[in-house]
Design an enzyme around this catalytic site. Structure first.
Site, short mmCIF file in Angstrom:
data_model
loop_
_atom_site.label_atom_id
_atom_site.label_comp_id
_atom_site.label_asym_id
_atom_site.label_seq_id
_atom_site.Cartn_x
_atom_site.Cartn_y
_atom_site.Cartn_z
N THR A 177 0.85 -0.95 0.12
CA THR A 177 0.07 0.12 0.05
C THR A 177 0.89 1.14 -0.06
O THR A 177 1.94 1.36 0.68
CB THR A 177 -0.92 0.01 1.23
N GLY A 231 -2.47 -5.74 6.74
CA GLY A 231 -3.46 -5.04 6.96
C GLY A 231 -4.16 -5.63 8.44
O GLY A 231 -4.74 -4.56 9.34
N1 ASP Z 1 -2.20 -2.92 3.96
C1 ASP Z 1 -2.78 -3.52 2.77
C2 ASP Z 1 -4.19 -4.42 2.95
O1 ASP Z 1 -4.17 -4.82 4.10
C3 ASP Z 1 -1.72 -4.54 2.03
C4 ASP Z 1 -0.62 -4.30 1.75
O2 ASP Z 1 -0.07 -2.93 2.10
O3 ASP Z 1 0.26 -4.92 1.27
O4 ASP Z 1 -4.85 -4.47 2.12
#
Ligand code: ASP
Length: 316
Positions: A177, A231
């Site tokens: 992200t 996440g």
């Molecule tokens: N934080 C993101 C999610 O849980 C995934 C990521 O950053 O790889 O959707």
């Protein structure tokens, strides 16, 4: 109040930070800088974790999550599991600014709202992302052969999805992200987060990026924070809010991020080390931490002609 503008972001945000800094340098608002920076990232088709070119869910659909939060008002806008719109950060902002009493829209409702606001639809699944998905399906068939049940949502589905995630979330590449945090000359803070979430995620899964306190939190009294990576860990500890609480208690940004990660690491989860965090204070101090070596963040102040890359503190 006046401040020295600064904008920071997670890995691969350097694609967008110059657009954000151009706004801050001209005396513009933090919310405009964050949105502009993230839109550039969402348009970067080489980036498979955000916007157009993002990797799809298990059904082959790209579903996006995004949020934006303003420090002085703690106003929050977000979208989750959004399909067909290439700039989820702008729709999250529209939720914040145009939809009284709402913070978060998901799925079909978010898409209806985006359409009503006049946002244009677009194909988000690029040829490259489709190829990666089809390759993954081939790999999934091999794993599925070990099980007997068949329907999606059952134990077999979850086991195979987990096995895929374990194999496909690359640990040493540019992934995850995108977080962007900005402080403008008027002293306002804003935090934005945008993502396509886990590759091959369960359809309808919404991650921390859309949730206040989990992947995004911003309070002008103490600072802003955002998370990348696992996440569900950020949700379970309310990671971004925990960092802001630590800033309020006097921790430096780097230390606050590291303490939150240490807290997350204390919980049982085989992917806990995947979490990363960034923080920015109202007086322009910043820092980050990560559970894996080599993780960095990008930074621009008014004096920077290009993003500078800084290391995050390692929490092992
Ligand atoms: N934080 C993101 C999610 O849980 C995934 C990521 O950053 O790889 O959707």
């Amino acid at each position: 109040m006046t401040a020295r503008p600064v904008i920071i972001g997670s890995e691969r945000s350097d694609v967008g930070l110059p657009a954000g800094m151009a706004i801050l340098r001209a005396g513009g608002r933090a919310i405009d800088a964050v949105e502009a920076a993230l839109r550039e990232c969402e348009d970067n088709e080489a980036d498979h974790y955000v916007g157009t070119g993002g990797l799809p869910n298990a059904r082959g659909e790209v579903q996006l999550d995004a949020s934006i939060m303003v420090g002085s008002t703690r106003a929050f806008g977000a979208v989750g599991a959004l399909r067909d719109f290439p700039h989820p950060i702008s729709i999250a902002r529209a939720v914040l600014e145009r939809l009284p009493q709402h913070c978060l829209l998901v799925g079909e409702g978010a898409e209806t709202f985006a359409q009503e606001c006049g946002f244009a639809r677009a194909e988000l699944l690029t040829d490259e992302a489709r190829r990666l998905y089809l390759d993954a399906l081939g790999a999934q068939d091999a794993v599925e052969g070990e099980h007997t049940e068949a329907s999606p949502g059952d134990r077999r589905y979850r086991e195979t999805a987990r096995a895929l995630m374990q194999r496909l979330a690359p640990h040493d590449g540019p992934w995850g992200t995108i977080n962007v945090l900005a402080l403008d000359a008027a002293g306002e803070l804003c935090v934005g987060v945008s993502t396509s979430g886990y590759p091959w995620k369960y359809p309808g899964r919404v991650g921390d990026s859309a949730l206040p306190g989990a992947g995004n939190y911003c309070d002008l009294r103490y600072g802003g924070a955002a998370c990348t990576g696992r996440g569900e860990m950020a949700m379970r500890v309310c990671g971004a809010r925990e960092i802001v609480d630590l800033l309020a208690a006097g921790a430096t940004p780097e230390r606050a991020c590291a303490e939150m990660l240490a807290d997350a690491r204390s919980l049982p989860d085989e992917f806990a080390a995947e979490l990363r965090a960034l923080a920015l204070t109202p007086d322009g101090r910043h820092g980050g931490a990560a559970g894996k070596e080599g993780s960095v963040y990008a930074l621009m102040t008014v004096g920077h002609s290009a993003p500078e890359i800084r290391p995050r503190r390692l929490v092992s």
